[in-house]
Design an enzyme around this catalytic site. Structure first.
Site, PDB file in Angstrom:
ATOM      1  N   TYR A 142      97.049  38.915  56.208  1.00 28.56           N
ATOM      2  CA  TYR A 142      96.786  40.107  55.393  1.00 28.56           C
ATOM      3  C   TYR A 142      95.487  39.999  54.595  1.00 28.56           C
ATOM      4  O   TYR A 142      95.088  40.951  53.930  1.00 28.56           O
ATOM      5  CB  TYR A 142      97.961  40.358  54.435  1.00 28.56           C
ATOM      6  CG  TYR A 142      99.135  41.044  55.091  1.00 28.56           C
ATOM      7  CD1 TYR A 142      99.932  40.368  56.017  1.00 28.56           C
ATOM      8  CD2 TYR A 142      99.453  42.366  54.798  1.00 28.56           C
ATOM      9  CE1 TYR A 142     101.004  40.999  56.623  1.00 28.56           C
ATOM     10  CE2 TYR A 142     100.532  43.004  55.399  1.00 28.56           C
ATOM     11  CZ  TYR A 142     101.305  42.312  56.309  1.00 28.56           C
ATOM     12  OH  TYR A 142     102.362  42.939  56.903  1.00 28.56           O
ATOM     13  N   LYS A 179     106.047  28.900  61.999  1.00 28.44           N
ATOM     14  CA  LYS A 179     105.908  28.744  63.453  1.00 28.44           C
ATOM     15  C   LYS A 179     105.054  27.504  63.662  1.00 28.44           C
ATOM     16  O   LYS A 179     104.017  27.517  64.333  1.00 28.44           O
ATOM     17  CB  LYS A 179     105.284  30.032  64.019  1.00 28.44           C
ATOM     18  CG  LYS A 179     105.267  30.144  65.510  1.00 28.44           C
ATOM     19  CD  LYS A 179     106.630  30.294  66.165  1.00 28.44           C
ATOM     20  CE  LYS A 179     106.445  30.209  67.672  1.00 28.44           C
ATOM     21  NZ  LYS A 179     107.687  29.966  68.407  1.00 28.44           N
ATOM     22  N   ASP A 222     111.146  32.552  65.146  1.00 29.59           N
ATOM     23  CA  ASP A 222     111.834  33.196  66.273  1.00 29.59           C
ATOM     24  C   ASP A 222     113.325  32.841  66.254  1.00 29.59           C
ATOM     25  O   ASP A 222     114.197  33.694  66.426  1.00 29.59           O
ATOM     26  CB  ASP A 222     111.168  32.859  67.618  1.00 29.59           C
ATOM     27  CG  ASP A 222     110.870  31.363  67.806  1.00 29.59           C
ATOM     28  OD1 ASP A 222     111.035  30.586  66.849  1.00 29.59           O
ATOM     29  OD2 ASP A 222     110.459  30.988  68.920  1.00 29.59           O
ATOM     30  N   ASP A 270     107.078  40.214  56.505  1.00 27.92           N
ATOM     31  CA  ASP A 270     107.059  41.647  56.806  1.00 27.92           C
ATOM     32  C   ASP A 270     107.998  41.949  57.970  1.00 27.92           C
ATOM     33  O   ASP A 270     108.831  42.850  57.892  1.00 27.92           O
ATOM     34  CB  ASP A 270     105.627  42.088  57.153  1.00 27.92           C
ATOM     35  CG  ASP A 270     105.570  43.545  57.532  1.00 27.92           C
ATOM     36  OD1 ASP A 270     106.138  44.372  56.788  1.00 27.92           O
ATOM     37  OD2 ASP A 270     104.978  43.878  58.584  1.00 27.92           O
ATOM     38  N   ASP A 309     112.193  44.000  58.089  1.00 27.91           N
ATOM     39  CA  ASP A 309     112.655  45.216  58.774  1.00 27.91           C
ATOM     40  C   ASP A 309     113.947  44.910  59.531  1.00 27.91           C
ATOM     41  O   ASP A 309     114.897  45.703  59.523  1.00 27.91           O
ATOM     42  CB  ASP A 309     111.585  45.757  59.735  1.00 27.91           C
ATOM     43  CG  ASP A 309     110.722  46.853  59.099  1.00 27.91           C
ATOM     44  OD1 ASP A 309     110.458  46.768  57.878  1.00 27.91           O
ATOM     45  OD2 ASP A 309     110.306  47.790  59.816  1.00 27.91           O
TER      46      ASP A 309
HETATM   47  C1  IPM Z   1     105.716  46.674  53.987  1.00 30.28           C
HETATM   48  C2  IPM Z   1     104.741  47.468  54.829  1.00 30.28           C
HETATM   49  C3  IPM Z   1     103.301  47.086  54.518  1.00 30.28           C
HETATM   50  C4  IPM Z   1     103.118  45.631  54.904  1.00 30.28           C
HETATM   51  C5  IPM Z   1     102.243  47.952  55.196  1.00 30.28           C
HETATM   52  C6  IPM Z   1     102.433  49.414  54.917  1.00 30.28           C
HETATM   53  C7  IPM Z   1     100.849  47.540  54.808  1.00 30.28           C
HETATM   54  O1  IPM Z   1     105.039  47.324  56.181  1.00 30.28           O
HETATM   55  O2  IPM Z   1     105.608  46.724  52.751  1.00 30.28           O
HETATM   56  O3  IPM Z   1     106.608  46.033  54.539  1.00 30.28           O
HETATM   57  O4  IPM Z   1     102.791  45.315  56.064  1.00 30.28           O
HETATM   58  O5  IPM Z   1     103.291  44.796  54.025  1.00 30.28           O
HETATM   59 MN    MN Z   2     106.894  46.245  56.550  1.00 28.22          MN
END
Ligand code: IPM
Ligand code: MN
Ligand code: NAD
Length: 355
Positions: free
Chosen positions: A138, A189, A222, A246, A250
């Site tokens: 990042y 990793k 993984d 990140d 999700d």
């Molecule tokens: C998150 C989002 C951000 C990230 C994006 C929008 C830059 O996916 O906060 O999880 O990758 O951190």
């Molecule tokens: Mn995200």
């Protein structure tokens, strides 16, 4: 932090898309707790950028740090801004320029019905991801060579500093200690990314030695994805780098009912910190009153707890729990309410718990 009666100043950036729907609803719930908060709404986002080219106004981050106790953000991202430059400058700007190095993402299943895993119970899914928030890929270091030719080369550097790795690992152990958690799992990793992974491995061992009562574990990222689905009960505190954090959050959000349920805080202890739901601006569902406000509402509770208002935070957590039990929810988690109606129900629940 201890509870305080002094008023707290909150900068609010609803942002784009569903951020502009869920954040005002979450503010109503925060107000219903009676916590002494003063909100200042900032119009940072795609509309402003498209109108006058401003992403972050001059001295924006200095003002946030100096004039506010916390920041409450919706989401940033708009299909009209193809470069995503405003989101990068506002959201990643806050994380990087305010040095909010710890992204805390709790993962808690409130009801069996929300989990896509067969037979998973709430007790099976209760862990937290501590994501490094200021380094890694990042950092936007890299470049092109022979751009737009068949021989093009693109590089994207993965930056890992000793200080950065040490402080996030230490934060994870401190978090475990102060939240009654028993185990910290570090995920990387390092079988492929040997230099960065090597640093993480060495620092993890050194810091762990200072916390003898906390168990430690390592897992390649993984394998961790497999574990999150196959045996999430074994997870407690996970610490990992920016990119892996990140991605796995999700997946973790899916375990608790989807992105609409997931909350987060971007923390630098002792400094103005930022709280935002994990989800994005969800352009296809924006403006339809169908977005789930619970992620933002739970994020508001995290912010309250961080500011010392733990009783008020608990009222929100309990109200959301009850809404889930009684299916007073939006369609993404099996209910039939709109964004506003779901938030109103939670707000009324909070109000009645004050009586
Ligand atoms: C998150 C989002 C951000 C990230 C994006 C929008 C830059 O996916 O906060 O999880 O990758 O951190
Ligand atoms: Mn995200
Ligand atoms: P997204 O989180 O916006 O949406 C992913 C999926 O989850 C979609 O199906 C969406 O409908 C659903 N969803 C998300 N939040 C929901 C909610 N509250 N209720 C119900 N359903 C919900 O991710 P995306 O589609 O990858 O990204 C859209 C935009 O948001 C992009 O511009 C992206 O860069 C941005 N983004 C911003 C943030 C942030 O500001 N923190 C986070 C992630 C993505």
């Amino acid at each position: 932090m201890t509870a305080t009666t002094s008023r707290k100043r909150i900068a609010v950036v609803p942002g784009d898309g569903i951020g502009k729907e869920v954040i005002p609803q979450a503010l109503e719930v925060l107000k219903a707790t009676g916590a002494p908060l003063d909100f200042t709404i900032l119009d940072w986002g795609a509309d402003r950028y498209l109108a006058d080219g401003t992403t972050v106004p001059p001295d924006g981050f200095v003002t946030l740090s100096g004039d506010f106790d916390a920041i409450f953000v919706g989401a940033l991202g708009d299909p009209r801004v193809a470069t995503n430059i405003h989101a990068k400058e506002i959201l990643l700007g806050m994380r990087f320029k305010m040095d909010l190095f710890a992204n805390v993402r709790p993962v808690k299943l409130l009801d069996e019905s929300l989990c896509p895993l067969k037979n998973a119970q709430p007790a099976d899914i209760d862990f937290v991801v501590i994501r490094e928030n200021t380094e890694g890929v990042y950092m936007d270091m890299g470049g092109y060579f022979k751009r737009d030719t068949p021989d093009e080369v693109a590089t994207q550097e993965d930056i890992n500093t000793r200080k950065g790795v040490e402080r996030i690992i230490r934060f994870a152990f401190d978090y475990a200690r102060t939240h009654g958690r028993k185990k910290v799992l570090m995920s990387d990793k390092s079988n492929v990314m040997t230099y960065a992974g090597g640093l993480w491995q060495r620092v993890f061992k050194l810091v762990a030695a200072e916390y003898p009562e906390i168990q430690t574990q390592h897992m390649y990222v993984d394998a961790l994805c497999l574990q999150m689905v196959r045996d999430p009960r074994s997870l407690d505190v996970i610490v990992t780098n920016n990119m892996f954090g990140d991605i796995i959050t999700d997946l973790a959000a899916a375990l608790q009912g989807g992105l609409g349920m997931a909350a987060s805080g971007n923390i630098h202890p002792g400094r103005t910190s930022m709280f935002e739901p994990v989800h994005g601006s969800a352009p296809p569902i924006a403006g339809k009153n169908i977005a789930n406000p619970m992620g933002s509402i739970l994020t508001g509770a995290m912010m309250l707890a961080h500011l010392g208002f733990t009783a008020e935070a608990a009222k929100i957590d309990n109200a959301v729990f009850k809404a889930v039990q009684e299916k007073k929810t939006t369609v993404d988690v099996g209910g039939s309410l709109g964004t506003k109606e779901c938030a109103d129900w939670i707000k009324n629940q909070v109000l009645s718990s004050r009586a």
